[in-house]
Scaffold this active site. Structure first.
Site, PDB file in Angstrom:
ATOM      1  N   HIS A 267       6.843 -61.226 -46.736  1.00  0.00           N
ATOM      2  CA  HIS A 267       8.021 -60.522 -46.235  1.00  0.00           C
ATOM      3  C   HIS A 267       9.091 -61.511 -45.771  1.00  0.00           C
ATOM      4  O   HIS A 267       8.793 -62.490 -45.077  1.00  0.00           O
ATOM      5  CB  HIS A 267       7.646 -59.614 -45.070  1.00  0.00           C
ATOM      6  N   GLY A 295      -0.082 -65.558 -46.233  1.00  0.00           N
ATOM      7  CA  GLY A 295       0.950 -65.319 -47.234  1.00  0.00           C
ATOM      8  C   GLY A 295       1.605 -63.968 -47.100  1.00  0.00           C
ATOM      9  O   GLY A 295       2.310 -63.508 -48.000  1.00  0.00           O
ATOM     10  N   LYS A 296       1.409 -63.293 -45.961  1.00  0.00           N
ATOM     11  CA  LYS A 296       1.997 -61.975 -45.751  1.00  0.00           C
ATOM     12  C   LYS A 296       3.457 -62.063 -45.334  1.00  0.00           C
ATOM     13  O   LYS A 296       4.238 -61.146 -45.576  1.00  0.00           O
ATOM     14  CB  LYS A 296       1.191 -61.214 -44.692  1.00  0.00           C
ATOM     15  N   LEU A 297       3.814 -63.164 -44.693  1.00  0.00           N
ATOM     16  CA  LEU A 297       5.197 -63.470 -44.355  1.00  0.00           C
ATOM     17  C   LEU A 297       5.586 -64.759 -45.055  1.00  0.00           C
ATOM     18  O   LEU A 297       4.764 -65.666 -45.197  1.00  0.00           O
ATOM     19  CB  LEU A 297       5.373 -63.660 -42.842  1.00  0.00           C
TER      20      LEU A 297
END
Length: 319
Positions: A267, A295-297
């Site tokens: 994100h 790796g979500k942000l």
């Protein structure tokens, strides 16, 4: 850098005491809060980040956990959907069920956490902290959901498909504004990955008990659909109210999208408003910085966590 220059750098920006201005709009109050401390400043930063999100060309996810609809925020959330401040909602089943309850003309009532719950049970009254609701009306809602599910073609539906159809039926029957009806009218997808953990799931169970081929939902299909949204509309932003399943489902959409179509990023922006804390390892309280490791942000994401009750923070931000 010398110790003297480091000191001057640390002591460059002064706190500005909040001054009272009668009748000041929320925008001005938040602007003043940028120069105070603690969660007040974080709330003001959340306002800044949200404005950047809206100004950028990003797919905006909204995650809603807890009992926000029962707590009086359902029309605020419907406002965000109706006017396209968000592009996709991921919710607990409870928020959608309590929204359905009021869209069908029922109500929640001001109560108290100090009441004798044995008395409430005897009167068929359910309590959500300081909020009361009629259990008999809930039973009727479950029957209504079961009857509606029985009208659908017997096959597996993603939660997004089912909730769109549910919003359509509610709009046709009631013509009332709400989360589900606004999402139907604005064509904003709603995912409910833990739909079984709600009274909507109970209504679907009752539909299947009547006719074995009815009441089937494909929650794995939700993963594919949400990931495809990310692939088609990268980059993304995440606004999460509370934690729970909605928070992780939004975050895993970007991770799963990378599996299907490498080359994306996490994100670009993230806001979370949460009362949980990270020290006990729970996902609801985990920090946005921690999400970068998964790796979500993205590494340079604009993000902020506001440690506050959503019923305090959200009305100010949205206003």
């Amino acid at each position: 850098m010398s110790m003297t220059s480091m000191k001057s750098e640390f002591l460059r920006n002064r706190i500005e005491p909040f001054t009272v201005e009668a009748g000041a709009p929320a925008e001005e109050i938040l602007r003043k809060m940028e120069r105070i401390s603690f969660q007040g400043r974080n709330l003001a930063i959340a306002h800044q980040v949200w404005r950047k999100i809206l100004a950028d060309d990003v797919l905006i996810f909204l995650g809603t956990a807890g009992a926000l609809s029962a707590g009086g925020l359902r029309l605020l959330l419907a406002h965000l959907i109706e006017f396209r401040y968000i592009d996709c909602m991921v919710s607990t089943g409870a928020n959608l069920y309590h929204d359905l309850h009021e869209t069908r003309g029922r109500h929640h009532f001001l109560g108290s956490p100090e009441v004798d719950d044995e008395i409430l049970q005897a009167e068929h009254i359910d309590r959500v902290y300081d909020t009361f609701v009629d259990e008999d009306e809930f039973i009727e809602n479950d029957e209504w959901i079961a009857a509606f599910a029985g009208t659908l073609k017997p096959r597996a539906y993603t939660s997004r498909e089912f909730l769109y159809l549910l919003g359509e039926r509610l709009w046709i029957e009631t013509g009332r504004n709400g989360i589900l009806t606004s999402a139907y009218r604005a064509n904003v997808p709603i995912f409910c990955p833990a739909i079984a953990d709600s009274s909507i799931g109970m209504g679907l169970s009752q539909a299947r008990q009547r006719v074995v081929d009815h009441g089937y939902l494909d929650v794995i299909g939700d993963i594919a659909e949400s990931s495809n949204l990310v692939i088609e509309r990268r980059p993304t932003a995440s606004i999460v109210l509370g934690g729970g399943t909605p928070k992780n489902f939004i975050n895993q959409a970007s991770v799963q999208a990378e599996f299907y179509s490498p080359g994306g990023e996490g994100h670009r922006y993230a806001i979370q408003i949460v009362t949980d804390v990270p020290q006990f390892g729970g996902a609801s309280g985990s920090t946005l910085a921690e999400a970068k490791s998964w790796g979500k942000l993205s590494a340079d994401a604009g993000h902020v966590t506001v440690n506050a009750d959503v019923t305090l923070a959200l009305p100010v931000l949205v206003s």
